[in-house]
Design a protein around this motif. Structure first.
Motif, PDB file in Angstrom:
ATOM      1  N   MET A 142       0.832  -1.202   0.000  1.00 40.66           N
ATOM      2  CA  MET A 142       0.000   0.000   0.000  1.00 40.66           C
ATOM      3  C   MET A 142       0.868   1.255   0.000  1.00 40.66           C
ATOM      4  O   MET A 142       0.609   2.210  -0.738  1.00 40.66           O
ATOM      5  CB  MET A 142      -0.947  -0.009   1.205  1.00 40.66           C
ATOM      6  N   GLU A 143       1.911   1.252   0.815  1.00 40.85           N
ATOM      7  CA  GLU A 143       2.830   2.390   0.847  1.00 40.85           C
ATOM      8  C   GLU A 143       3.461   2.604  -0.531  1.00 40.85           C
ATOM      9  O   GLU A 143       3.545   3.733  -1.018  1.00 40.85           O
ATOM     10  CB  GLU A 143       3.917   2.170   1.898  1.00 40.85           C
ATOM     11  N   PHE A 144       3.897   1.519  -1.155  1.00 40.55           N
ATOM     12  CA  PHE A 144       4.511   1.590  -2.478  1.00 40.55           C
ATOM     13  C   PHE A 144       3.529   2.172  -3.489  1.00 40.55           C
ATOM     14  O   PHE A 144       3.880   3.053  -4.279  1.00 40.55           O
ATOM     15  CB  PHE A 144       4.968   0.192  -2.920  1.00 40.55           C
ATOM     16  N   ALA A 145       2.296   1.674  -3.475  1.00 39.24           N
ATOM     17  CA  ALA A 145       1.285   2.157  -4.424  1.00 39.24           C
ATOM     18  C   ALA A 145       1.034   3.653  -4.238  1.00 39.24           C
ATOM     19  O   ALA A 145       0.929   4.401  -5.218  1.00 39.24           O
ATOM     20  CB  ALA A 145      -0.009   1.366  -4.264  1.00 39.24           C
ATOM     21  N   ALA A 170      -9.594  -0.335   7.277  1.00 35.66           N
ATOM     22  CA  ALA A 170      -9.389   0.964   7.930  1.00 35.66           C
ATOM     23  C   ALA A 170      -7.892   1.240   8.079  1.00 35.66           C
ATOM     24  O   ALA A 170      -7.450   2.396   7.963  1.00 35.66           O
ATOM     25  CB  ALA A 170     -10.089   1.003   9.281  1.00 35.66           C
ATOM     26  N   GLU A 171      -7.096   0.185   8.312  1.00 37.42           N
ATOM     27  CA  GLU A 171      -5.638   0.342   8.369  1.00 37.42           C
ATOM     28  C   GLU A 171      -5.097   0.796   7.016  1.00 37.42           C
ATOM     29  O   GLU A 171      -4.196   1.638   6.948  1.00 37.42           O
ATOM     30  CB  GLU A 171      -4.973  -0.976   8.759  1.00 37.42           C
ATOM     31  N   ALA A 172      -5.640   0.224   5.934  1.00 33.40           N
ATOM     32  CA  ALA A 172      -5.224   0.634   4.587  1.00 33.40           C
ATOM     33  C   ALA A 172      -5.564   2.105   4.353  1.00 33.40           C
ATOM     34  O   ALA A 172      -4.762   2.847   3.760  1.00 33.40           O
ATOM     35  CB  ALA A 172      -5.905  -0.246   3.540  1.00 33.40           C
ATOM     36  N   GLU A 173      -6.727   2.534   4.831  1.00 27.22           N
ATOM     37  CA  GLU A 173      -7.108   3.939   4.703  1.00 27.22           C
ATOM     38  C   GLU A 173      -6.140   4.839   5.468  1.00 27.22           C
ATOM     39  O   GLU A 173      -5.789   5.917   4.989  1.00 27.22           O
ATOM     40  CB  GLU A 173      -8.535   4.148   5.211  1.00 27.22           C
ATOM     41  N   ASP A 174      -5.689   4.386   6.629  1.00 30.48           N
ATOM     42  CA  ASP A 174      -4.717   5.155   7.404  1.00 30.48           C
ATOM     43  C   ASP A 174      -3.416   5.340   6.632  1.00 30.48           C
ATOM     44  O   ASP A 174      -2.841   6.431   6.618  1.00 30.48           O
ATOM     45  CB  ASP A 174      -4.425   4.481   8.748  1.00 30.48           C
ATOM     46  N   VAL A 175      -2.952   4.271   5.983  1.00 33.08           N
ATOM     47  CA  VAL A 175      -1.722   4.354   5.189  1.00 33.08           C
ATOM     48  C   VAL A 175      -1.904   5.348   4.049  1.00 33.08           C
ATOM     49  O   VAL A 175      -1.045   6.212   3.808  1.00 33.08           O
ATOM     50  CB  VAL A 175      -1.310   2.970   4.639  1.00 33.08           C
TER      51      VAL A 175
END
Length: 140
Positions: A18-21, A68-73
């Motif tokens: 996710m960070e990479f994207a 929700a964790e993905a949204e935080d990232v």
């Protein structure tokens, strides 16, 4: 505009994906996909006497928290994020989502958090990469 899909299971490797994207495709339409795996019942001994549908509903609740964790990232990187939760076999759901939604690129972790499942049924990443019709990035 580029449509990027990030299958997200809450593992450190999916977080890195996710960070990479977000870093690599800041202007893309990014979607995080969580799949409730209906092909394998995780920890069946904890669900003795419970109907599978109840297990899947519980997993959907966990999936919402993971998304929700993905949204935080994504928020940390200033990237808008769409989240999707599906039920099925993860590799099939990822491939189906790519085909049905015109995804241009997939960024996924090299494996999930479930080491036992990977040992017995193989890596979702391996099965997706073998059959996917779009570019895939697997960050290390």
């Amino acid at each position: 505009m580029t449509d990027v899909l990030v299958p997200f299971d809450g593992s450190a490797l999916s977080r890195r994906a996710m960070e990479f994207a977000c870093e690599r495709f800041p202007d893309a339409d990014v979607t995080a996909l969580f799949v409730v795996d209906t092909s394998v019942t995780h920890q069946p001994e904890t669900y003795v006497g419970v109907k599978l549908d109840e297990v899947y509903e519980r997993r959907e609740e966990e999936g919402e928290a993971i998304l929700a964790e993905a949204e935080d990232v994504a928020d940390e990187h200033g990237v808008p994020l769409e989240t999707v939760l599906e039920r099925g076999r993860p590799d099939r759901e990822i491939l189906e989502y790519v085909e049905e939604h015109g995804v241009d690129h997939v960024v996924l972790g090299s494996h999930s958090r479930d080491i036992l499942e990977r040992f017995f049924v193989g890596s979702v990443a391996e099965r997706v990469v073998d059959r996917i019709p779009v570019p895939v990035t697997i960050p290390r």
